[in-house]
Design an enzyme around this catalytic site. Structure first.
Site, PDB file in Angstrom:
ATOM      1  N   ASP A 194       0.908  -1.298  -0.083  1.00 50.36           N
ATOM      2  CA  ASP A 194       0.081  -0.055   0.115  1.00 50.36           C
ATOM      3  C   ASP A 194       0.918   1.146  -0.132  1.00 50.36           C
ATOM      4  O   ASP A 194       1.871   1.069   0.574  1.00 50.36           O
ATOM      5  CB  ASP A 194      -1.044  -0.080   1.178  1.00 50.36           C
ATOM      6  N   ASP A 196       0.606   3.981   1.604  1.00 48.34           N
ATOM      7  CA  ASP A 196       0.563   4.611   2.770  1.00 48.34           C
ATOM      8  C   ASP A 196       1.274   4.151   3.925  1.00 48.34           C
ATOM      9  O   ASP A 196       1.219   4.352   5.157  1.00 48.34           O
ATOM     10  CB  ASP A 196      -0.751   5.066   3.117  1.00 48.34           C
ATOM     11  N   TRP A 256     -13.661  -1.269  -1.022  1.00 46.80           N
ATOM     12  CA  TRP A 256     -12.744  -1.618   0.107  1.00 46.80           C
ATOM     13  C   TRP A 256     -13.270  -2.973   0.609  1.00 46.80           C
ATOM     14  O   TRP A 256     -14.468  -3.310   0.989  1.00 46.80           O
ATOM     15  CB  TRP A 256     -12.973  -0.482   1.050  1.00 46.80           C
ATOM     16  N   GLU A 259     -10.374  -8.392  -0.060  1.00 44.56           N
ATOM     17  CA  GLU A 259      -9.385  -9.056  -1.172  1.00 44.56           C
ATOM     18  C   GLU A 259      -8.255  -9.706  -0.456  1.00 44.56           C
ATOM     19  O   GLU A 259      -7.597 -10.688  -0.850  1.00 44.56           O
ATOM     20  CB  GLU A 259      -8.914  -7.849  -2.150  1.00 44.56           C
ATOM     21  N   ASP A 260      -7.663  -9.171   0.803  1.00 45.30           N
ATOM     22  CA  ASP A 260      -6.367  -9.556   1.364  1.00 45.30           C
ATOM     23  C   ASP A 260      -7.092 -11.016   2.117  1.00 45.30           C
ATOM     24  O   ASP A 260      -6.040 -11.706   2.208  1.00 45.30           O
ATOM     25  CB  ASP A 260      -5.837  -8.608   2.487  1.00 45.30           C
ATOM     26  N   MET A 286       1.369   3.906   9.146  1.00 50.00           N
ATOM     27  CA  MET A 286       0.498   4.407   8.338  1.00 50.00           C
ATOM     28  C   MET A 286       0.280   5.995   8.166  1.00 50.00           C
ATOM     29  O   MET A 286       0.254   6.632   9.152  1.00 50.00           O
ATOM     30  CB  MET A 286      -0.835   3.730   8.436  1.00 50.00           C
ATOM     31  N   HIS A 289      -5.506   9.149   6.743  1.00 50.36           N
ATOM     32  CA  HIS A 289      -6.175   9.793   5.572  1.00 50.36           C
ATOM     33  C   HIS A 289      -7.662   9.259   5.821  1.00 50.36           C
ATOM     34  O   HIS A 289      -8.117   8.516   6.405  1.00 50.36           O
ATOM     35  CB  HIS A 289      -5.639   9.137   4.216  1.00 50.36           C
ATOM     36  N   ARG A 291     -11.319   8.165   4.120  1.00 55.06           N
ATOM     37  CA  ARG A 291     -11.754   7.179   3.142  1.00 55.06           C
ATOM     38  C   ARG A 291     -11.722   7.764   1.754  1.00 55.06           C
ATOM     39  O   ARG A 291     -12.267   8.849   1.538  1.00 55.06           O
ATOM     40  CB  ARG A 291     -13.160   6.628   3.512  1.00 55.06           C
TER      41      ARG A 291
HETATM   42  N1  UDH Z   1      -5.494   3.217  -2.866  1.00 58.88           N
HETATM   43  C1  UDH Z   1      -5.309   4.313  -3.673  1.00 58.88           C
HETATM   44  N2  UDH Z   1      -6.295   5.125  -3.898  1.00 58.88           N
HETATM   45  C2  UDH Z   1      -7.383   5.098  -3.675  1.00 58.88           C
HETATM   46  C3  UDH Z   1      -7.836   4.063  -2.787  1.00 58.88           C
HETATM   47  C4  UDH Z   1      -6.544   3.045  -2.519  1.00 58.88           C
HETATM   48  O1  UDH Z   1      -4.058   4.636  -4.033  1.00 58.88           O
HETATM   49  O2  UDH Z   1      -8.526   5.718  -3.976  1.00 58.88           O
HETATM   50  C5  UDH Z   1      -4.331   2.334  -2.694  1.00 58.88           C
HETATM   51  C6  UDH Z   1      -3.227   2.952  -1.822  1.00 58.88           C
HETATM   52  O3  UDH Z   1      -2.228   2.418  -2.287  1.00 58.88           O
HETATM   53  C7  UDH Z   1      -3.789   2.384  -0.301  1.00 58.88           C
HETATM   54  C8  UDH Z   1      -4.363   0.997  -0.795  1.00 58.88           C
HETATM   55  O4  UDH Z   1      -4.820   1.202  -2.160  1.00 58.88           O
HETATM   56  O5  UDH Z   1      -2.639   2.474   0.465  1.00 58.88           O
HETATM   57  C9  UDH Z   1      -5.237   0.414   0.160  1.00 58.88           C
HETATM   58  O6  UDH Z   1      -6.488   1.388   0.011  1.00 58.88           O
HETATM   59  P1  UDH Z   1      -7.603   1.113   1.413  1.00 58.88           P
HETATM   60  O7  UDH Z   1      -8.569   2.225   1.540  1.00 58.88           O
HETATM   61  O8  UDH Z   1      -7.815  -0.196   1.408  1.00 58.88           O
HETATM   62  O9  UDH Z   1      -6.857   0.968   2.600  1.00 58.88           O
HETATM   63  P2  UDH Z   1      -6.625   1.786   3.964  1.00 58.88           P
HETATM   64  O10 UDH Z   1      -6.501   0.791   4.995  1.00 58.88           O
HETATM   65  O11 UDH Z   1      -8.033   2.716   4.161  1.00 58.88           O
HETATM   66  O12 UDH Z   1      -5.428   2.777   3.965  1.00 58.88           O
HETATM   67  C10 UDH Z   1      -8.941   2.381   4.739  1.00 58.88           C
HETATM   68  C11 UDH Z   1     -10.133   3.312   4.759  1.00 58.88           C
HETATM   69  C12 UDH Z   1      -9.519   4.286   5.978  1.00 58.88           C
HETATM   70  C13 UDH Z   1     -10.631   5.202   6.519  1.00 58.88           C
HETATM   71  C14 UDH Z   1     -10.132   5.988   7.692  1.00 58.88           C
HETATM   72  C15 UDH Z   1     -11.075   6.839   8.234  1.00 58.88           C
HETATM   73  N3  UDH Z   1     -10.397   7.564   9.135  1.00 58.88           N
HETATM   74  C1  NGS Z   2     -11.168  -6.488   7.857  1.00 60.69           C
HETATM   75  C2  NGS Z   2     -11.335  -6.495   6.156  1.00 60.69           C
HETATM   76  C3  NGS Z   2      -9.944  -6.613   5.474  1.00 60.69           C
HETATM   77  C4  NGS Z   2      -9.041  -5.419   5.967  1.00 60.69           C
HETATM   78  C5  NGS Z   2      -8.910  -5.372   7.557  1.00 60.69           C
HETATM   79  C6  NGS Z   2      -8.014  -4.243   8.167  1.00 60.69           C
HETATM   80  O1  NGS Z   2     -12.269  -6.684   8.222  1.00 60.69           O
HETATM   81  O2  NGS Z   2      -9.889  -6.498   4.026  1.00 60.69           O
HETATM   82  O3  NGS Z   2     -10.250  -5.609   7.873  1.00 60.69           O
HETATM   83  O4  NGS Z   2      -8.784  -3.130   7.397  1.00 60.69           O
HETATM   84  N1  NGS Z   2     -11.798  -7.800   5.687  1.00 60.69           N
HETATM   85  C7  NGS Z   2     -13.307  -7.664   5.588  1.00 60.69           C
HETATM   86  O5  NGS Z   2     -13.839  -6.837   5.498  1.00 60.69           O
HETATM   87  C8  NGS Z   2     -13.911  -8.933   5.029  1.00 60.69           C
HETATM   88  S1  NGS Z   2      -8.339  -1.573   8.149  1.00 60.69           S
HETATM   89  O6  NGS Z   2      -8.666  -1.475   9.421  1.00 60.69           O
HETATM   90  O7  NGS Z   2      -6.853  -1.488   7.717  1.00 60.69           O
HETATM   91  O8  NGS Z   2      -8.853  -0.680   7.463  1.00 60.69           O
HETATM   92  O9  NGS Z   2      -7.730  -5.402   5.554  1.00 60.69           O
END
Ligand code: UDH
Ligand code: NGS
Length: 345
Positions: A194, A196, A256, A259-260, A286, A289, A291
């Site tokens: 990722d 970030d 979102w 997939e992992d 991290m 940021h 959503r």
């Molecule tokens: N990513 C992008 N652009 C996007 C979405 C995702 O570049 O519009 C990439 C980026 O590399 C990111 C990765 O995909 O680090 C995973 O994105 P994610 O949205 O699944 O993961 P993250 O855990 O954010 O960084 C989850 C939502 C966080 C909400 C927080 C509210 N405070």
């Molecule tokens: C789980 C998600 C994963 C995600 C993890 C952490 O619940 O994809 O949270 O998310 N699985 C499902 O939703 C089935 S996080 O806190 O980084 O936004 O990676």
């Protein structure tokens, strides 16, 4: 009798002289041999190291004059350049021109090859991306020095989902990264990161292991521990063989989440397990940021992860289709903009 005595007395010193000469010759020959061995060893210790450390020494030796890189010794299992814990923070903005100057050994496209030894692995770093330019700058600023200290032969590939109305699809972008990086260089290891996430210890090596590796095991946002045991999000590393064994990643997780977990299911259903660093070496930060737009939680994710075993044979590398819109080799990374289509209705 007198004659015999004289003859006998004369024969005795002659025989011992012969014996002494023979011993002298043997001694000289041995001396010459030992001198030669020491001379060769002093002149070029590599000869001996090659035969002990390099299994393919004969091949390298033959090709030494045509392929200078092959003359280098393999890099050590543990890089002597590592420093351990790192200070990671995101208060000051990053200037990429400065970052380039600070990393003169990084070639266009974000490629680097150690100059003093032959890297143990050829690693492609794949970043799923859209509208995260500020995060990418931090990633490049922190990761390039780390990856160089880890003595990796590496390249950075940012897979940019084409701007438009489509929902984000992280895993499909990672599949595209695998396919595109292989067209560029003969990589044997793929680190999916990722944009970030920044490691806080350079002993967390961005390379592949005998089992798929989960690297972001101790994130600040989870209080420096795993949120759950099966968690495989953030940063992971799979060798080319491991990735192909699971038919790559799923292409049909739009939005979102999940997939992992699907990737985790793929790994275990193919009889593999996870490899991980400990919670100290695996610490990472991290960049906070909000959503992203067009990356809302995918309501289908729970249903999908319940059926990985059935879907993984037909959804993955063998069903991957996309269109490359543009490839640009920037000074610190290669950015590939792709059209990955729309979710199936
Ligand atoms: N990513 C992008 N652009 C996007 C979405 C995702 O570049 O519009 C990439 C980026 O590399 C990111 C990765 O995909 O680090 C995973 O994105 P994610 O949205 O699944 O993961 P993250 O855990 O954010 O960084 C989850 C939502 C966080 C909400 C927080 C509210 N405070
Ligand atoms: C789980 C998600 C994963 C995600 C993890 C952490 O619940 O994809 O949270 O998310 N699985 C499902 O939703 C089935 S996080 O806190 O980084 O936004 O990676």
């Amino acid at each position: 009798m007198k004659e015999q005595l004289v003859a006998g007395m004369g024969a005795l010193p002659g025989a011992s002289l012969q014996k002494a000469c023979r011993l002298l010759v043997i001694f000289c020959a041995l001396h010459l041999l030992v001198t030669m061995v020491y001379y060769m060893a002093g002149r070029d210790l590599n000869i001996f190291q090659y035969f002990t450390e390099n299994q393919q020494s004969q091949h390298d030796w033959k090709n030494a004059s045509t392929t200078p890189a092959a003359e280098l010794l393999a890099c050590p299992e543990t890089s002597p350049l590592l420093v351990g814990p790192l200070n990671v923070e995101f208060s000051k903005p990053v200037d990429l021109e400065e970052t380039k100057k600070e990393n003169p050994a990084v070639r266009d496209g974000g490629r680097h090859t150690p100059k003093d030894c032959r890297a143990l692995q050829k690693v492609a770093l794949i970043i799923p991306f859209r509208h995260r330019d500020e995060h990418l700058k931090y990633w490049l600023y922190y990761l390039h020095p780390i990856l160089q200290r880890q003595q990796l032969d590496y390249g950075v590939y940012v897979i940019n989902q084409q701007d438009g109305e489509e929902t984000f699809n992280r895993a499909k972008l990672l599949n595209v990264g695998f396919a595109e990086a292989l067209k560029d260089y003969d990589y044997d290891c793929f680190v999916f990161s990722d944009v970030d996430l920044i490691p806080m210890d350079d002993r967390n090596i961005y390379k592949c292991y005998s089992q798929p590796r989960h690297l972001s095991v101790s994130m600040d946002k989870f209080g420096f521990r795993l949120p759950y045991n099966q968690y495989f999000g953030g940063v992971s590393a799979l060798s080319k063989e491991q990735f192909q064994k699971i038919n790559g990643f799923p292409n049909n997780y739009w939005g979102w989440g999940g997939e992992d977990d699907d990737i985790y299911n793929r790994i275990t259903s193919r009889g593999m397990s996870l490899s991980r660093p400990d919670a100290i070496i695996g610490k990472c930060r991290m960049i906070h940021h909000n959503r992203d737009v067009k990356n809302e939680p995918n309501p289908q994710r729970f249903d999908r992860i319940a059926h990985t075993k059935e879907t993984m044979n037909s959804d993955g590398l063998n069903s991957l289709s996309y269109e490359v819109v543009k490839t640009e080799k920037k000074p610190l990374y290669t950015i590939i903009t792709v059209n990955i289509g729309l979710p199936k209705r």
